[in-house]
Design a protein around this motif. Sequence first.
Motif, PDB file in Angstrom:
ATOM      1  N   GLU A   2       2.474   2.577  10.327  1.00  0.00           N
ATOM      2  CA  GLU A   2       1.040   2.649  10.582  1.00  0.00           C
ATOM      3  C   GLU A   2       0.295   1.894   9.474  1.00  0.00           C
ATOM      4  O   GLU A   2      -0.626   1.134   9.734  1.00  0.00           O
ATOM      5  CB  GLU A   2       0.610   4.118  10.649  1.00  0.00           C
ATOM      6  N   LEU A   3       0.737   2.087   8.256  1.00  0.00           N
ATOM      7  CA  LEU A   3       0.112   1.371   7.141  1.00  0.00           C
ATOM      8  C   LEU A   3       0.315  -0.136   7.283  1.00  0.00           C
ATOM      9  O   LEU A   3      -0.570  -0.936   6.994  1.00  0.00           O
ATOM     10  CB  LEU A   3       0.692   1.834   5.813  1.00  0.00           C
ATOM     11  N   LEU A   4       1.502  -0.501   7.773  1.00  0.00           N
ATOM     12  CA  LEU A   4       1.810  -1.917   7.963  1.00  0.00           C
ATOM     13  C   LEU A   4       0.823  -2.573   8.905  1.00  0.00           C
ATOM     14  O   LEU A   4       0.596  -3.778   8.871  1.00  0.00           O
ATOM     15  CB  LEU A   4       3.209  -2.066   8.544  1.00  0.00           C
ATOM     16  N   HIS A   5       0.284  -1.734   9.782  1.00  0.00           N
ATOM     17  CA  HIS A   5      -0.688  -2.229  10.738  1.00  0.00           C
ATOM     18  C   HIS A   5      -1.947  -2.715  10.024  1.00  0.00           C
ATOM     19  O   HIS A   5      -2.644  -3.593  10.508  1.00  0.00           O
ATOM     20  CB  HIS A   5      -1.013  -1.099  11.715  1.00  0.00           C
ATOM     21  N   TYR A   6      -2.215  -2.127   8.855  1.00  0.00           N
ATOM     22  CA  TYR A   6      -3.457  -2.461   8.150  1.00  0.00           C
ATOM     23  C   TYR A   6      -3.240  -3.388   6.964  1.00  0.00           C
ATOM     24  O   TYR A   6      -4.059  -4.243   6.684  1.00  0.00           O
ATOM     25  CB  TYR A   6      -4.126  -1.182   7.645  1.00  0.00           C
ATOM     26  N   PHE A   7      -2.153  -3.153   6.269  1.00  0.00           N
ATOM     27  CA  PHE A   7      -1.964  -3.889   5.024  1.00  0.00           C
ATOM     28  C   PHE A   7      -0.877  -4.931   5.187  1.00  0.00           C
ATOM     29  O   PHE A   7      -0.009  -4.796   6.056  1.00  0.00           O
ATOM     30  CB  PHE A   7      -1.578  -2.925   3.900  1.00  0.00           C
ATOM     31  N   PRO A   8      -0.884  -5.932   4.346  1.00  0.00           N
ATOM     32  CA  PRO A   8       0.215  -6.906   4.397  1.00  0.00           C
ATOM     33  C   PRO A   8       1.540  -6.216   4.065  1.00  0.00           C
ATOM     34  O   PRO A   8       1.550  -5.217   3.348  1.00  0.00           O
ATOM     35  CB  PRO A   8      -0.170  -7.931   3.324  1.00  0.00           C
ATOM     36  N   PRO A   9       2.636  -6.738   4.600  1.00  0.00           N
ATOM     37  CA  PRO A   9       3.945  -6.088   4.434  1.00  0.00           C
ATOM     38  C   PRO A   9       4.277  -5.785   2.984  1.00  0.00           C
ATOM     39  O   PRO A   9       4.831  -4.740   2.678  1.00  0.00           O
ATOM     40  CB  PRO A   9       4.923  -7.107   5.010  1.00  0.00           C
ATOM     41  N   VAL A  10       3.911  -6.706   2.109  1.00  0.00           N
ATOM     42  CA  VAL A  10       4.306  -6.507   0.717  1.00  0.00           C
ATOM     43  C   VAL A  10       3.598  -5.286   0.127  1.00  0.00           C
ATOM     44  O   VAL A  10       4.120  -4.618  -0.739  1.00  0.00           O
ATOM     45  CB  VAL A  10       4.060  -7.794  -0.110  1.00  0.00           C
ATOM     46  N   VAL A  11       2.428  -4.971   0.645  1.00  0.00           N
ATOM     47  CA  VAL A  11       1.713  -3.788   0.169  1.00  0.00           C
ATOM     48  C   VAL A  11       2.274  -2.531   0.814  1.00  0.00           C
ATOM     49  O   VAL A  11       2.758  -1.614   0.146  1.00  0.00           O
ATOM     50  CB  VAL A  11       0.200  -3.913   0.470  1.00  0.00           C
ATOM     51  N   ALA A  12       2.259  -2.522   2.163  1.00  0.00           N
ATOM     52  CA  ALA A  12       2.618  -1.296   2.864  1.00  0.00           C
ATOM     53  C   ALA A  12       4.114  -1.045   2.849  1.00  0.00           C
ATOM     54  O   ALA A  12       4.568   0.087   2.857  1.00  0.00           O
ATOM     55  CB  ALA A  12       2.114  -1.369   4.299  1.00  0.00           C
ATOM     56  N   GLY A  13       4.863  -2.133   2.865  1.00  0.00           N
ATOM     57  CA  GLY A  13       6.303  -1.956   3.003  1.00  0.00           C
ATOM     58  C   GLY A  13       7.033  -1.865   1.684  1.00  0.00           C
ATOM     59  O   GLY A  13       8.141  -1.330   1.625  1.00  0.00           O
ATOM     60  N   VAL A  14       6.459  -2.413   0.653  1.00  0.00           N
ATOM     61  CA  VAL A  14       7.166  -2.440  -0.617  1.00  0.00           C
ATOM     62  C   VAL A  14       6.406  -1.671  -1.689  1.00  0.00           C
ATOM     63  O   VAL A  14       6.917  -0.741  -2.296  1.00  0.00           O
ATOM     64  CB  VAL A  14       7.398  -3.897  -1.084  1.00  0.00           C
ATOM     65  N   LEU A  15       5.133  -2.060  -1.867  1.00  0.00           N
ATOM     66  CA  LEU A  15       4.337  -1.481  -2.943  1.00  0.00           C
ATOM     67  C   LEU A  15       4.171   0.015  -2.777  1.00  0.00           C
ATOM     68  O   LEU A  15       4.473   0.807  -3.676  1.00  0.00           O
ATOM     69  CB  LEU A  15       2.969  -2.178  -2.972  1.00  0.00           C
ATOM     70  N   VAL A  16       3.724   0.408  -1.576  1.00  0.00           N
ATOM     71  CA  VAL A  16       3.427   1.817  -1.346  1.00  0.00           C
ATOM     72  C   VAL A  16       4.676   2.689  -1.512  1.00  0.00           C
ATOM     73  O   VAL A  16       4.651   3.652  -2.278  1.00  0.00           O
ATOM     74  CB  VAL A  16       2.760   2.001   0.034  1.00  0.00           C
TER      75      VAL A  16
END
Lengths: 163, 242, 262, 234, 685
Positions: free
Chosen positions: D97-111
Amino acid sequence: MTDEKQNAILPPGQELNRRAFFTKIGLGSLGIAAAGTLGFTYEFLSPNVLYEPSPIINAGKPESFAVDSVTMDVNAGIYLVRAVEGFFALSAVCTHLGCLTAWNPELGIIKCPCHGSQFKRTGEKIEGPAPKPLPWLKTWVSDDGDLMVDRSTDIPALQFLRI
Amino acid sequence: MMRRSILCLAFSISAIAGCKHSSSIAPALKATAAGTALVESSGGKQIGGTGSALKDPLVVQVNDDQGAAVAGAMVEFRGAEGVHFEPAATLTDSSGQATTSVTLGTIAGHYQLSATTIGKTQQVNLQIVEIALGYQQQLGSLLEEKYCARCHDSESSAERVSNYDNLEVKPHPFAEGETLNKMSDADLVAMIQHGGPALSKSALMPPYGSTLTASEVRALIAYIRAVADPQYQPGGTVYAKN
Amino acid sequence: MPVQEYGIVERLRGSRVWRSVFRSGTGTSTLHRSLAVQQNIFLHLFATKVRKRMIRFNVTWFLGTLTLGTFFILVITGVLLMLYYHPSVPQAYADMKDLQFVVSSGLFLRNLHRWSAQAMVFLVFAHMFKVFYRGAYRTPREFNWVIGVVLLIITLLLSYTGYLLPWDQLAFWAITVGSNLSSTVPLIGNKIHFLLLGGNQVNANALLRFYVLHCVVLPLAAIIFIAVHFWRIRKDGGLYVQQSEPKMKAVDDAALATTEVK
Amino acid sequence: MSEPKDFIAGVDSDQRRSPTRVVFVTRRTSAQVKVTHEDEVQTFPEVLFRAALIIELLAVVLVVFSLLFNAPLEGIADASHTPNPAKAPWYFLGLQELLHYFPPVVAGVLVPTLLILALVVIPYFDVNIEATGLFLVHRQKRLRIFYVAAVSLLLFLMLFHVYVAVVPTVIVAIAIVIAANSTLESPHRFRRYLASKPLAYWIMTWFLFELIVLTAVGTFFRGPGWSWVLPWRS
Amino acid sequence: MQSLRKSISSVWRALFGDPVRAFGVVSLLLLAVLAIAPAKEHFSEWHSYQNRYLSLIRDRGDAVSLRRRFQPGIQQVWLPQLGVVDRCATCHEGLTEASLADVHAQPFRQHPSIPHKLDEFGCVICHRGQGAATTVAEAHQSERAGEEPILPARYIESGCGQCHQNALTGTPHLNQGRVMLARYGCVRCHTAKLPDGSTVVATDDPPSLMHVADKTTRAWIYSWLKDPQAYASTATMPNYKLSNSDASDISAFLVSSSTPRVGDTAAVEVKFTAPADPAVGATLYGESFCASCHAVQNAAGNIVGGNVGPELTRVGNKAKPEWMRAWLENPRSYNSTTLMPHYRFTPQQVTIMAGFLEAKLDSDYGTNVHLDAATPQQIAHGKKLTAELGCAACHEINGVKKPENFAPDLSRIGSKALAQIVFLPGMEHSLPRYISSKIQQPRAFGPGLKMPQFTLTTAQTSDLTNALLALTDRSHTMPDMLRVAAVRDTNYQPAGHAGKLMADLACFSCHRINGRGGDMAPDLTFEGSSVQRQWLDDFLKNPNTLRPSLIRRMPRLNLTDGDRKELTDYMLAVYQSPAIDQDSEPLTTNTPAVVEHGRQLFYSRYACQSCHIVDPKTDKGYIGPTLTAVGSRLTPAWIYAWLKNPQALRPGAIEPNQNVSDEDARAMTAFLMTQKGASKQVAKR
């Protein structure tokens, strides 16, 4: 024994009998469940379907075999022999320890490479550790005129299929 | 799990019930007239493959007391076991005819179809029979058309002229159940394979044993049995007497 | 009859062979019971005695125990399922169909495995939050909390690697989407992705890698960390018991202190 | 349980909540410790028995569940056709769901990385070891910091249109405001409860709420093309 | 809230207040639920079907043998080469039980007899569905990615078509569908690759439009474009549903782009005037057997005639007289590849025929077409439309290139995953339904779609769907050894002057020689062994009817003596069968006794008169060729060989092989050779 009393969770007195009863029920049903699970596991472990080639082999047209010839079907592990008297099929699996035997056309015998058992082309043992002759397999001619062999069914020796 | 068992249940019910089409009548369809009689115009007794659409449409006519065509009468078509009508209900046209195309069910055999119209006083029914051929029977029908129909079918068509009239001994049409139903399968096989003389019949019937394979002969017989009128009942076979 | 049976059982338990295996036996004395724990390689991770308050349901909701329970079920069902599973394409999917349609109880075992896996993930999260809200992560249990976090990650990875194994659309695309995340890691992302899948896309290599991870590497890791997790519970002074009233610390602390001084 | 007047335990605040083998005794008293036994039970059978029982119960529940519901199995994997929507396992749907809003590097890695780091450092970074209520001291200052943090977080979420994440944030923010306006003497039990909660509690609660809401949204409310659907309308 | 907590805690206490009690309760519970799992297995769907089968056969007369052949448990057919696992027979227990053919309760009915063994081929290759499944819902109706539900029975022939690339007798619908696929121009826009790597080749013959203005008018083109079937109901050109202005623009472009071809019309101009009597034209039309290829709608509204060439009902509305004359004079001057033979009509015949055809007018056709002179904008727009609609995929058009990959590839349409299909709302989610709907109402699937509207009956659509459904992944990926290759036309070309003649006369439009050509007329590959020189020459001069029962006949091509000799020489020299040795048997010299014996055999033993006529006075059979003059027509060696085995000489011949002995065959040959045919007149019906 002393711990029983010390154990505040368990109420004292005549409850003990009932408790023993429940313990038995619990352990008993667990035991049955365990036994059942074993059976269950046995059922699970025995496959209901097999991915194995059919024991019935279509060897093709009988005419394609020369009279007085021995043909080995390596994939099926059988010999198809057309003798003067008729056809018969022989298991190529040595009765000793299951090695695949080989037909030696020069000597006219079947030899096992593993422990040196030797058989005549009728399956009879000549020598070696093999306890039994090579079994004869059920053969028949299909509706389409093909020679069929059922690897799973043995027949008494010297029953030739005449065509 | 729950949903699956409901699905299974629904499917088996529909399989057993054979898709009884809840005659999907367009709400706009409204009869403006009513007749008293229903007659088959064309399209009955057709032979088609199982599950296939019949070649010709089924046409029935609604008449009034005087036998004149009635336009605008409602006709509904029904059939058992997977028969599909397009449309399942329609109004008769200006010549009093209602036309529908029929798709047969998936089981080989005779199909009883019924056309129904609401008459002036009561509902009028008409029974129509169509025949669905299974694979083997269809193969038989093709063989019949190629090898047999020129003599055994007295009707000529544009593609094939009938030889029936030219034969001194008249062959039995394949639909002639009275005669052919009495012959056993073995008799028919002998007849087809070895010609008329095999059953002491006319030599004008040549032997096809070397031309047709055994399975083709079986297919032909299956076809003969399928189109027999009256319907062939297996089991109670009586050997034909000369 | 029961008396006789009892006698047989007793005699068996008294036999030399039995005693060579189960050193202590399960007598009803405190000593016996303590020995039962101490002398068992699996049970010796626990203290022989625990505070009575600790075993009340409200304290832990048994979430840790439940998680361990799902792990047991997963290991058992997983081993059985492995017997019918080929980690190859497209045989893996055909095996799912076989389990569903022709293997006796195959569907049941697969269901059990799948739902237990979901339950385990849920329980691990629940356990974590429960521990947090009880404040049980604090000194001296910091490290056990960290181990818990590691176990959470292992659990998620176990579940995630297992997700690919049925080789259905759900699996394939979930793993495709998931593994592509790893390639967004700056600098080394593509390498990680490449190593994880054994290639650039989810294919037979990836299936085999996930299979090995799921069936060998991660379960072993989980077992080791679970063992450490349990061991640390004992070494960190048993389960943490929250005071019902924050202001009555002194009393509790004294009680606890004296309990532990031995 | 026992009278506390006999001694004073000089236990380091760090160890108050944990059992310890060391007892600090003041000089005013003799070094005599009155041992208060807390009730103890044998691990075998009391604990193991309960564990076995609870696991059995779990087994019952899972077996029943497995008998009633079949594990999902879609069609065979087909690299040429992406199902719509392609969903990850449910526990990753919050991330998706976050990936839907943020770029992958943010939602998928950073978070996730930050989350794991945060979880790891929680026990070491717990500055408020006393675990006293967040607003019981420095109320004004902390409240100001909180407002700034909350507003900037909300603005950040709005900027990325993460409205689903706003809802739990607002709920937790409201709870924090209530906590700030409560004391341990508040008449309501709930307010007393809130007032006693430290910072870590609030952060974890916010995380929990976000986790639940995002996962639920991803699981139930997302359809083809990751668009909104209502689960009961399918 | 409080009470809820209370009740929960009281339940809790009741169960767990005493752990021992809880242990007893929970263990019992665990035992119970664990016992359900195998029990559930036992009550599975397939078990219940097998039980129902057992109770079904219990009351039958052949219960004992049925029971003996009944196999409990899961039945599996495994085809590793095709990656197929098939467990249908687990529930469909009676598939091979002939006595269950009349059982209507599925799944127990016998499978209809087919040439393949069910236990070798399984079910799903033909029926589709999920063979691995043992539940009805999963096996029959799974629609997941890559999984297909059971095919409706009317599409079952598509299953045969996956392996059998050739035409089979048992698959009329598939065969017809394949013919249509090639004939209706489908493969001119779409590509349909076959498993052997070849593509389906279009067999239709869309005319070149490079010189269309020579042939017809803009008004006719306009009307045709608006509705081809209004001009000729048998037209295969689909309806593009063009607006009036679009049709007008396209017609304007086609006319303007046309280059003149029939430049020498003046030379064709002849002094003869058409005879007033239309019967003269009709006679010529009949004698030329135009109807073998061309159809005409008769007064009753029936289409009569062949479908090789276009329908001629309204040809007068279409063809310009001068073009018609030039065409009849020599069709190859306008279209070098036409299937139409070059009749050697005399100028007078051309005039009569042209007049006859130009009179085939429908005075109502196209009357309300009023087209204004085309503007350059219209022409440009017409050109654009022509390119967009892919007209050049079929027709040669000046200035418009033949588009490449104009429409989606159909090579694997039969395996298109349901998940990839966008169905119309309310449409049944099945591949056959999608394909047939696409064929029947292509434009319903979206406003921008270009596929035109074909005029096909439901049955034709169903046949075409069958042919398309046969183009599956499996048919492309299966091992070659499992495939039955199609017999493809060779590119045989007869050599020399005779070869040129045969091309000009379009012999291959009807006859097949050395594996190339049509199937309308006899195969001529061994014609040289079969016939006598004089007869062949006479036949080419005036093709009389050999088989009275046939409608289609050989046209009279008005050959010159030289051309005839050329052809006769060539055929007798080249089209010889190695199996027939004209010199081996002295069949021509026979005693009258042998001849009489042959006659006896012919009439009594073999009863040949049921199909053939030897003596027109007594014999009536007219299925086979008339044999009154067979002694002057066929060679004795051929007759002998034919009597021995007709199918060996001409596969598919309907004359049965009667296993005639050598002696009988020799006697009958002797008898037949005496039939020299006093008169060449053939008995007409």
